[in-house]
Design a protein around this motif. Structure first.
Motif, PDB file in Angstrom:
ATOM      1  N   GLU A   7      72.382  25.981  35.579  1.00 28.18           N
ATOM      2  CA  GLU A   7      71.634  26.951  35.248  1.00 28.18           C
ATOM      3  C   GLU A   7      72.254  28.113  34.378  1.00 28.18           C
ATOM      4  N   ASN A   8      71.745  29.184  33.755  1.00 26.67           N
ATOM      5  CA  ASN A   8      72.395  30.050  32.972  1.00 26.67           C
ATOM      6  C   ASN A   8      72.443  31.424  33.253  1.00 26.67           C
ATOM      7  N   GLU A   9      73.668  32.005  33.284  1.00 22.63           N
ATOM      8  CA  GLU A   9      73.852  33.308  33.446  1.00 22.63           C
ATOM      9  C   GLU A   9      73.011  33.750  34.980  1.00 22.63           C
ATOM     10  N   TYR A  10      72.967  32.774  35.662  1.00 20.73           N
ATOM     11  CA  TYR A  10      71.918  33.195  37.082  1.00 20.73           C
ATOM     12  C   TYR A  10      72.543  34.494  37.542  1.00 20.73           C
ATOM     13  N   GLY A  11      73.820  34.682  37.649  1.00 14.85           N
ATOM     14  CA  GLY A  11      74.300  36.004  38.461  1.00 14.85           C
ATOM     15  C   GLY A  11      73.825  37.307  37.827  1.00 14.85           C
ATOM     16  N   SER A  12      73.386  37.172  36.695  1.00 15.15           N
ATOM     17  CA  SER A  12      72.983  38.258  36.268  1.00 15.15           C
ATOM     18  C   SER A  12      71.422  38.376  36.367  1.00 15.15           C
ATOM     19  N   TYR A  13      70.776  37.344  37.107  1.00 14.35           N
ATOM     20  CA  TYR A  13      69.342  37.575  37.563  1.00 14.35           C
ATOM     21  C   TYR A  13      69.192  37.466  39.056  1.00 14.35           C
ATOM     22  N   GLY A  14      70.046  36.752  39.765  1.00 11.28           N
ATOM     23  CA  GLY A  14      69.668  36.750  41.102  1.00 11.28           C
ATOM     24  C   GLY A  14      70.975  36.198  42.062  1.00 11.28           C
ATOM     25  N   ASN A  36      63.282  37.321  27.348  1.00  6.12           N
ATOM     26  CA  ASN A  36      63.994  36.185  27.547  1.00  6.12           C
ATOM     27  C   ASN A  36      65.124  36.706  28.374  1.00  6.12           C
ATOM     28  N   TYR A  37      65.274  37.738  29.037  1.00  5.47           N
ATOM     29  CA  TYR A  37      66.629  38.033  29.642  1.00  5.47           C
ATOM     30  C   TYR A  37      66.416  39.209  30.561  1.00  5.47           C
ATOM     31  N   GLY A  38      66.815  39.376  31.880  1.00  8.46           N
ATOM     32  CA  GLY A  38      66.702  40.334  32.720  1.00  8.46           C
ATOM     33  C   GLY A  38      65.550  40.218  33.957  1.00  8.46           C
ATOM     34  N   PRO A  39      65.192  41.250  34.460  1.00 11.01           N
ATOM     35  CA  PRO A  39      64.506  41.197  35.632  1.00 11.01           C
ATOM     36  C   PRO A  39      62.901  41.170  35.323  1.00 11.01           C
ATOM     37  N   TYR A  40      62.544  41.480  33.999  1.00  9.84           N
ATOM     38  CA  TYR A  40      61.130  41.365  33.798  1.00  9.84           C
ATOM     39  C   TYR A  40      60.791  40.030  32.899  1.00  9.84           C
ATOM     40  N   LEU A  41      61.222  39.024  33.297  1.00 12.02           N
ATOM     41  CA  LEU A  41      60.819  37.707  32.840  1.00 12.02           C
ATOM     42  C   LEU A  41      59.448  37.549  32.890  1.00 12.02           C
ATOM     43  N   ARG A  42      58.758  37.726  33.993  1.00 16.73           N
ATOM     44  CA  ARG A  42      57.276  37.592  34.002  1.00 16.73           C
ATOM     45  C   ARG A  42      56.592  38.674  33.153  1.00 16.73           C
TER      46      ARG A  42
END
Length: 585
Positions: free
Chosen positions: A156-163, A449-455
């Motif tokens: 996965e890609n930089e998952y620790g920045s997301y969850g 494309n990055y952060g908590p607002y992907l939706r």
């Protein structure tokens, strides 16, 4: 069969310690005719590996429909790299970030409002499994364990920045393993405690991403992973641009000094992100959202070691000098430079107004309420919402309760104003007794494309009000602009003044010998450019980007068709094809 593995603090290839010196090249940001040119320049720098993401949305644009042709032919790219003697690192995560639309996730995922992205949600994982069932068998013959060039793959890609959903990460790991991905697997995260804690997978190599402060970044990685090689999976040698912001730069000296800091660590490995950035053709640029929505420009020059046109920069030579202090460099043998050309002025001699061509471009959908693109099966482009508002309504405002991303409002085909996501506002709207036709054209400027607002659904997502009252009974026109071949044009010489509504403007120019060139659209406001049916991307007078890159393979010997979809107006019906890029200040 070859082996690539971790032994203590070393990477080991076929039993021999190896330092990975890699550069990122995204095949999907470069026309295939230029892949070999870019890869040969990577080798000339002294690198032994190329790294690439794989964007899910490019390869499965519609659910169940897969594309691995042309610019999407990842197999051909990897095979080419291997034939040139390069190892390959592949990052086929469902999510890639990469300043790419929706971080590589396909827009159709958003049709399910209950789906939890990048988590242990079965509805999401079922879609990932279906994608991997097609993608990973294509990659399996290319693994080093099968004699191919792929030595490592990312989970996965930089998952620790997301969850911090460890069960999800382990599921993705297992999804790769059970489909035969028996090469080294790894994760990559920023060098912060929460990032490494959230992104690491037990028993899987962790790598770090950073642009400076190598000492502290490596120390943090060693804290969590004391007995493994040091690897910078993304060394940020430049940065990307957003619309409405200054052009980003990083000096060659500063970049080279940080490379030196990294390589001072014995056997430390690195991947230049980017070695060559390329271009976000079409509608594939992403966006960020820190304090507000920030769309990314079309150029992905990135200030990298090769510029957008693929030419070595000062940074290339400064880095090569540093590399020479640590490895035996090959002789500098660069491919013959790709020529550029100034083709001069192109006059756009025909026009076709959007509002008079809606039925030519799309099929109307009738709906009680405005709906977002994704619910209607649309991924990219524009969408127009039209309704009739009746009855006398005075001293009231038009309210778009939530718009993504930029709306232009018309009353009876007359321009009223703009409502933008980053500076939301309302428009005064008077409605006479006989009523009005209200048209709202919304541009999808790229999903986050990055952060908590992907939706990040696009269009009008929560309704339209006049004052406090919602407006119902809409006709919706999806405008992905896949084809413009049926448009009906009129000569621009019939125009007495520039139109105040969106229109397509077409011109023909002749090319004797195709060469790389750059399109300047000075005097135009905002829109999208199509060359011989190919979507080159967006332009916008706010900058910083001032030119659009046109690789020679997109041109024809003879006549070429250029179409601008201009949203507002123009000062002159001409554009320029020049031989120099201008990415702004």
């Amino acid at each position: 069969m070859n082996t690539f593995e971790v032994v203590g603090n070393d990477f080991v290839y076929n039993g021999q310690p190896m330092r990975l010196l890699s550069g990122a090249i995204h095949y999907f940001r470069i026309v295939p005719e230029y892949w070999e040119d870019r890869l040969l320049k990577l080798k000339a720098l002294g690198l032994n590996t190329v790294e690439t993401y794989i964007p899910w949305n490019l390869h499965e644009p519609q659910e169940g429909f897969f594309d691995f042709t042309g610019i999407a032919d990842v197999v051909a790219f990897i095979q080419l790299a291997g034939s040139l003697g390069l190892h390959v690192i592949v990052r086929p995560s469902p999510y890639i970030c990469a300043e790419w639309e929706f971080g590589g996730l396909p827009a159709w995922l958003l049709a399910d409002q209950n789906m939890r992205l990048r988590s242990y949600d079965i509805s999401y994982l079922d879609k990932v499994d279906a994608y991997y069932d097609v993608l990973l068998p294509l990659l399996q013959p290319l693994l080093c364990t099968k004699g191919g060039p792929i030595i490592a793959m990312q989970i996965e890609n930089e998952y620790g920045s997301y969850g911090n959903d460890t069960a999800y990460l382990q599921y993705i790991q297992e999804a790769m393993v059970i489909r035969g991905m028996d090469v080294l697997l790894f994760t990559s995260d920023g060098p912060e405690d929460f990032m490494l804690q959230g992104g690491m997978v037990p028993g899987v190599l962790a790598t770090v991403n950073f642009g400076s402060n190598a000492t502290s970044a490596f120390a943090k990685l060693k804290q969590y992973q004391p007995d493994a090689p040091l690897m910078v999976m993304e060394f940020w040698d430049g940065w990307f641009d957003h619309w409405m912001e200054p052009h980003q730069t990083r000096s060659a000296q500063d970049t080279a000094e940080t490379v030196d800091d990294i390589l001072r660590y014995e056997q430390a490995s690195l991947n230049f992100y980017m070695f060559h950035g390329g271009t976000n053709f079409g509608f594939y640029n992403g966006a960020n959202h820190i304090k507000q929505y920030e769309p990314t420009v079309g150029s992905y020059d990135y200030g990298a070691l090769l510029n957008e046109q693929g030419q070595p920069t000062d940074k290339f030579f400064a880095v090569r000098e540093v590399l020479g202090e640590y490895i035996d460099l090959p002789a500098l043998e660069l491919p013959v430079p790709i020529p550029t050309a100034n083709y001069g002025t192109v006059t756009l001699h025909e026009y076709s107004p959007l509002l008079q061509n809606l039925d030519v471009l799309t099929t109307a959908i009738h709906s009680s309420s405005p709906e977002p693109m994704e619910k209607l099966g649309q991924a990219y482009g524009f969408i127009l919402y039209s309704t009739i508002v009746k009855g006398s309504r005075t001293e009231m405002e038009l309210v778009l309760q939530q718009v993504s991303d930029r709306a232009i409002v018309y009353v009876d085909e007359t321009y009223q104003g703009i409502i933008e996501r980053w500076t939301p506002s309302n428009l005064p709207l008077e409605v006479p007794e006989q009523g009005i036709r209200l048209d709202i054209l919304v541009e999808n400027m790229g999903r986050i494309n990055y952060g908590p607002y992907l939706r990040d659904p696009k269009g009008i997502t929560e309704g339209v009000r006049h004052g406090n009252a919602f407006l119902y009974d809409w006709t919706i026109y999806p405008l992905p602009l896949h084809s413009l071949s049926d448009l009906i044009y009129t000569q621009t010489e019939t125009l007495s003044a520039p139109l105040d509504q969106p229109a397509f403007y077409r011109g023909i120019f002749h090319v004797q010998s195709p060469a790389d060139t750059f399109l300047r659209v000075d005097g135009w406001v905002k829109g999208v450019v199509f060359l011989n049916g190919f979507n080159l991307g967006r332009y916008w007078q706010v900058g910083p980007q001032k030119t659009l890159y046109i690789p020679a393979p997109l041109l024809k010997q003879g006549d070429n068709e250029l179409i601008l979809f201009e949203l507002h107006g123009y000062k002159q019906l001409q554009v320029q094809l020049v031989d120099t890029a201008d990415l702004g200040q």
